[in-house]
Design a protein around this motif. Structure first.
Motif, mmCIF file in Angstrom:
data_model
loop_
_atom_site.group_PDB
_atom_site.id
_atom_site.type_symbol
_atom_site.label_atom_id
_atom_site.label_comp_id
_atom_site.label_asym_id
_atom_site.label_seq_id
_atom_site.Cartn_x
_atom_site.Cartn_y
_atom_site.Cartn_z
ATOM 1 N N ARG A 80 -2.752 -0.416 -7.849
ATOM 2 C CA ARG A 80 -1.641 -0.069 -6.960
ATOM 3 C C ARG A 80 -1.971 -0.444 -5.521
ATOM 4 O O ARG A 80 -1.085 -0.854 -4.755
ATOM 5 C CB ARG A 80 -1.336 1.426 -7.077
ATOM 6 C CG ARG A 80 -0.251 1.912 -6.135
ATOM 7 C CD ARG A 80 1.093 1.300 -6.449
ATOM 8 N NE ARG A 80 2.085 1.716 -5.479
ATOM 9 C CZ ARG A 80 2.854 0.887 -4.781
ATOM 10 N NH1 ARG A 80 2.720 -0.425 -4.942
ATOM 11 N NH2 ARG A 80 3.737 1.351 -3.921
ATOM 12 N N VAL A 81 -3.223 -0.326 -5.128
ATOM 13 C CA VAL A 81 -3.639 -0.731 -3.783
ATOM 14 C C VAL A 81 -3.390 -2.228 -3.593
ATOM 15 O O VAL A 81 -2.884 -2.670 -2.549
ATOM 16 C CB VAL A 81 -5.117 -0.389 -3.541
ATOM 17 C CG1 VAL A 81 -5.587 -0.913 -2.186
ATOM 18 C CG2 VAL A 81 -5.334 1.120 -3.612
ATOM 19 N N VAL A 82 -3.721 -3.011 -4.600
ATOM 20 C CA VAL A 82 -3.499 -4.455 -4.527
ATOM 21 C C VAL A 82 -2.003 -4.765 -4.461
ATOM 22 O O VAL A 82 -1.565 -5.642 -3.705
ATOM 23 C CB VAL A 82 -4.156 -5.152 -5.729
ATOM 24 C CG1 VAL A 82 -3.746 -6.626 -5.796
ATOM 25 C CG2 VAL A 82 -5.675 -5.036 -5.643
ATOM 26 N N GLU A 83 -1.212 -4.048 -5.240
ATOM 27 C CA GLU A 83 0.241 -4.248 -5.179
ATOM 28 C C GLU A 83 0.775 -3.984 -3.781
ATOM 29 O O GLU A 83 1.666 -4.697 -3.301
ATOM 30 C CB GLU A 83 0.938 -3.313 -6.172
ATOM 31 C CG GLU A 83 0.743 -3.675 -7.634
ATOM 32 C CD GLU A 83 1.370 -2.634 -8.552
ATOM 33 O OE1 GLU A 83 2.158 -1.801 -8.047
ATOM 34 O OE2 GLU A 83 1.058 -2.630 -9.753
ATOM 35 N N LYS A 84 0.257 -2.982 -3.125
ATOM 36 C CA LYS A 84 0.768 -2.587 -1.817
ATOM 37 C C LYS A 84 0.268 -3.495 -0.691
ATOM 38 O O LYS A 84 1.038 -3.867 0.199
ATOM 39 C CB LYS A 84 0.393 -1.135 -1.522
ATOM 40 C CG LYS A 84 0.929 -0.638 -0.190
ATOM 41 C CD LYS A 84 0.720 0.832 -0.023
ATOM 42 C CE LYS A 84 1.275 1.295 1.334
ATOM 43 N NZ LYS A 84 2.712 1.006 1.507
ATOM 44 N N LEU A 85 -1.011 -3.843 -0.725
ATOM 45 C CA LEU A 85 -1.612 -4.570 0.387
ATOM 46 C C LEU A 85 -1.819 -6.050 0.130
ATOM 47 O O LEU A 85 -2.168 -6.783 1.059
ATOM 48 C CB LEU A 85 -2.964 -3.936 0.748
ATOM 49 C CG LEU A 85 -2.948 -2.462 1.170
ATOM 50 C CD1 LEU A 85 -4.351 -2.013 1.538
ATOM 51 C CD2 LEU A 85 -1.986 -2.224 2.326
ATOM 52 N N GLY A 86 -1.593 -6.500 -1.098
ATOM 53 C CA GLY A 86 -1.897 -7.888 -1.430
ATOM 54 C C GLY A 86 -3.312 -8.013 -1.961
ATOM 55 O O GLY A 86 -4.161 -7.138 -1.741
ATOM 56 N N GLU A 91 -8.277 -5.821 -2.191
ATOM 57 C CA GLU A 91 -9.616 -5.822 -2.773
ATOM 58 C C GLU A 91 -10.676 -5.491 -1.716
ATOM 59 O O GLU A 91 -11.702 -4.874 -2.031
ATOM 60 C CB GLU A 91 -9.915 -7.165 -3.434
ATOM 61 C CG GLU A 91 -9.071 -7.464 -4.679
ATOM 62 C CD GLU A 91 -9.320 -6.507 -5.843
ATOM 63 O OE1 GLU A 91 -10.276 -5.698 -5.777
ATOM 64 O OE2 GLU A 91 -8.568 -6.588 -6.829
ATOM 65 N N LYS A 92 -10.436 -5.869 -0.462
ATOM 66 C CA LYS A 92 -11.360 -5.474 0.601
ATOM 67 C C LYS A 92 -11.407 -3.959 0.749
ATOM 68 O O LYS A 92 -12.484 -3.357 0.873
ATOM 69 C CB LYS A 92 -10.932 -6.103 1.933
ATOM 70 C CG LYS A 92 -11.276 -7.565 2.103
ATOM 71 C CD LYS A 92 -10.843 -8.043 3.483
ATOM 72 C CE LYS A 92 -11.157 -9.520 3.673
ATOM 73 N NZ LYS A 92 -10.689 -10.011 4.994
ATOM 74 N N LEU A 93 -10.220 -3.341 0.745
ATOM 75 C CA LEU A 93 -10.177 -1.889 0.888
ATOM 76 C C LEU A 93 -10.790 -1.207 -0.328
ATOM 77 O O LEU A 93 -11.548 -0.242 -0.191
ATOM 78 C CB LEU A 93 -8.733 -1.425 1.086
ATOM 79 C CG LEU A 93 -8.539 0.087 1.238
ATOM 80 C CD1 LEU A 93 -9.363 0.644 2.388
ATOM 81 C CD2 LEU A 93 -7.061 0.421 1.416
ATOM 82 N N ILE A 94 -10.503 -1.705 -1.513
ATOM 83 C CA ILE A 94 -11.084 -1.143 -2.732
ATOM 84 C C ILE A 94 -12.610 -1.241 -2.685
ATOM 85 O O ILE A 94 -13.329 -0.295 -3.036
ATOM 86 C CB ILE A 94 -10.525 -1.863 -3.975
ATOM 87 C CG1 ILE A 94 -9.031 -1.537 -4.148
ATOM 88 C CG2 ILE A 94 -11.305 -1.479 -5.233
ATOM 89 C CD1 ILE A 94 -8.319 -2.472 -5.098
ATOM 90 N N GLY A 95 -13.105 -2.384 -2.227
ATOM 91 C CA GLY A 95 -14.555 -2.551 -2.123
ATOM 92 C C GLY A 95 -15.171 -1.589 -1.127
ATOM 93 O O GLY A 95 -16.245 -1.024 -1.376
ATOM 94 N N MET A 96 -14.492 -1.383 0.014
ATOM 95 C CA MET A 96 -15.019 -0.468 1.023
ATOM 96 C C MET A 96 -15.056 0.963 0.496
ATOM 97 O O MET A 96 -16.077 1.655 0.624
ATOM 98 C CB MET A 96 -14.164 -0.528 2.294
ATOM 99 C CG MET A 96 -14.672 0.370 3.414
ATOM 100 S SD MET A 96 -13.698 0.277 4.949
ATOM 101 C CE MET A 96 -12.447 1.527 4.617
#
Length: 435
Positions: A80-86, A91-96
């Motif tokens: 869902r994070v990828v859907e929202k942010l691209g 993936e940068k935010l998920i990694g952080m």
């Protein structure tokens, strides 16, 4: 009864309130985890920095939580994070965030901070089969991104936690527990050795821009800075548009009397913590002196402390099959900052006035990585390279009643949880008869 973490804290560094005018490159408002990790990054990059704190280091949410270190999002799955942010930014935010727990324990090791740090895992159990199916999907999404997660059936989560309610769970072994006030105290001690000017009891009462620089007034004294980092999260009432973009949640936490070893040995192990998926979620961990720590939200604000002590302690007895309701030795409350989409936010309210907010119940892990990111942005890191996009605050249209709405949600959530559990029990009974 007070806050257990402050009652058992280590000695704080010698600091003084702001008492004379000063000039720094960057001023940090708030001496919680975000502010202190930001200040450390700035100082280690050769930047002059001062931290202004209205009370004492860790007084806000950083010192009022349960000491859980949880490296994921509270309400949002990775896909869902990828859907929202691209794809790239998501993936940068998920990694952080996915690496945030490791970041916490690495900071503790690097600076030799004594805060009872133990990295033994975080459990998220489900009370219904439908919820467990959702958790398995969540675990799979993190596994695809390299997390060595574990999925546990009902028997395994019962054996691990002492809770027999659950249908199953997933576990992130990178999670863990700390003494949050001692973590903040340790960060403050290191910051002082790095020549950070740390000023407690220095509430900022005015911020204005004069001739291209910022002036902050605290204790009637002006601190001048090229840039400001706002690290107050849910406690920054001075900045209206920022605060009106958040949903404030008051969470009560308690610590019981120490448990006998015969009881303690069948519960979570040292360094483990648990928070389930119910709307009125159940959480717990143990301290190094064998006290249960758990929390919850009140449906009615008036007289909440006494009622929540009774409610949370009773829930612990029920969930953990204790012979008696444990004695409550400490109870305190704190304010969490929840964003409208449950993701952290990066705002530049004016040139050089930067804020990072919205930990959404994942404070210790998220603030530890948010602070250095804010510092890097202040030092010139391009916005496009950051894990969190730069946005403007979006004030909630009915922010004035957000507190009442959150309490109404508690009532609704408890009823919804009861209905879901009853439905799950009926489904299990039907399946058993059919077989």
């Amino acid at each position: 009864m007070g806050n257990y973490w402050f009652a058992t804290r280590n000695s704080a560094p010698a600091t003084t309130p702001l008492s004379e005018p000063a000039r720094v490159d960057v001023a940090v408002v708030g001496a919680g985890i975000t502010g202190l990790t930001a200040a450390l990054r700035l100082a280690e990059k050769g930047t002059s920095v001062a931290v202004l704190e209205a009370e004492e280091a860790g007084w806000g949410a950083s010192g009022r939580n349960a000491g859980f270190v949880v490296p994921n999002f509270a309400k949002v799955d990775p896909d869902r994070v990828v859907e929202k942010l691209g794809r790239e930014r998501g993936e940068k935010l998920i990694g952080m965030i996915g690496g945030a727990a490791n970041a916490v324990f690495e900071v503790i090791r690097r600076y030799d901070i004594a805060c009872d740090a133990q990295q033994a895992g975080w459990f998220q159990p489900a009370h219904t089969m439908a919820a467990f199916d959702g958790l398995k999907k969540r675990a799979e999404q993190w596994a695809r991104r390299g997390k060595e997660v574990k999925v546990l059936d009902a028997g395994k989560i019962a054996a691990a936690s002492g809770c027999r309610l659950y249908r199953g769970a997933w576990m992130d072994p990178e999670g863990g527990t700390i003494h949050p006030v001692n973590y903040v105290t340790g960060l403050a001690k290191v910051a002082v050795t790095k020549r950070v000017a740390l000023h407690p009891m220095s509430r900022v009462t005015c911020v204005k821009r004069v001739n291209g620089v910022w002036q902050l007034t605290a204790n009637g004294v002006i601190l001048t800075a090229d840039k400001i980092l706002l690290c107050t999260n849910a406690y920054g009432g001075l900045f209206g548009p920022l605060q009106r973009s958040l949903i404030p949640l008051t969470v009560h936490q308690l610590a019981t009397a120490p448990l006998p070893e015969s009881v303690r040995s069948r519960l979570l192990q040292p360094g483990q913590c648990l928070s389930d998926v119910r709307n009125d979620l159940f959480t717990y961990r143990l301290t190094v002196d064998n006290r249960l720590v758990s929390g919850g939200m009140a449906a009615i604000g008036w007289g909440a402390t006494a009622r929540m002590a009774f409610h949370i302690a009773g829930r612990l007895a029920e969930m953990l099959d204790l012979a008696a309701v444990p004695r409550v030795d400490f109870i305190w409350s704190g304010r969490a900052a929840v964003t409208q989409d449950f993701l952290p936010k990066l705002h530049e309210l004016a040139p050089g006035l930067i804020a990072g907010i919205g930990c959404n119940g994942r404070g210790i892990a998220m603030t530890t990585v948010l602070g250095p990111m804010l510092a890097d942005f202040a030092l010139g890191r391009p916005e496009a390279d950051l894990p969190i996009p730069l946005t403007r605050p979006r004030p909630l249209p009915f922010h004035a009643i957000a507190g009442q709405a959150s309490r109404a949600y508690v009532v609704w959530g408890r009823r919804a949880d009861a209905r879901a559990l009853a439905s799950d029990c009926r489904g299990s009974s039907s399946a058993s008869r059919s077989s």
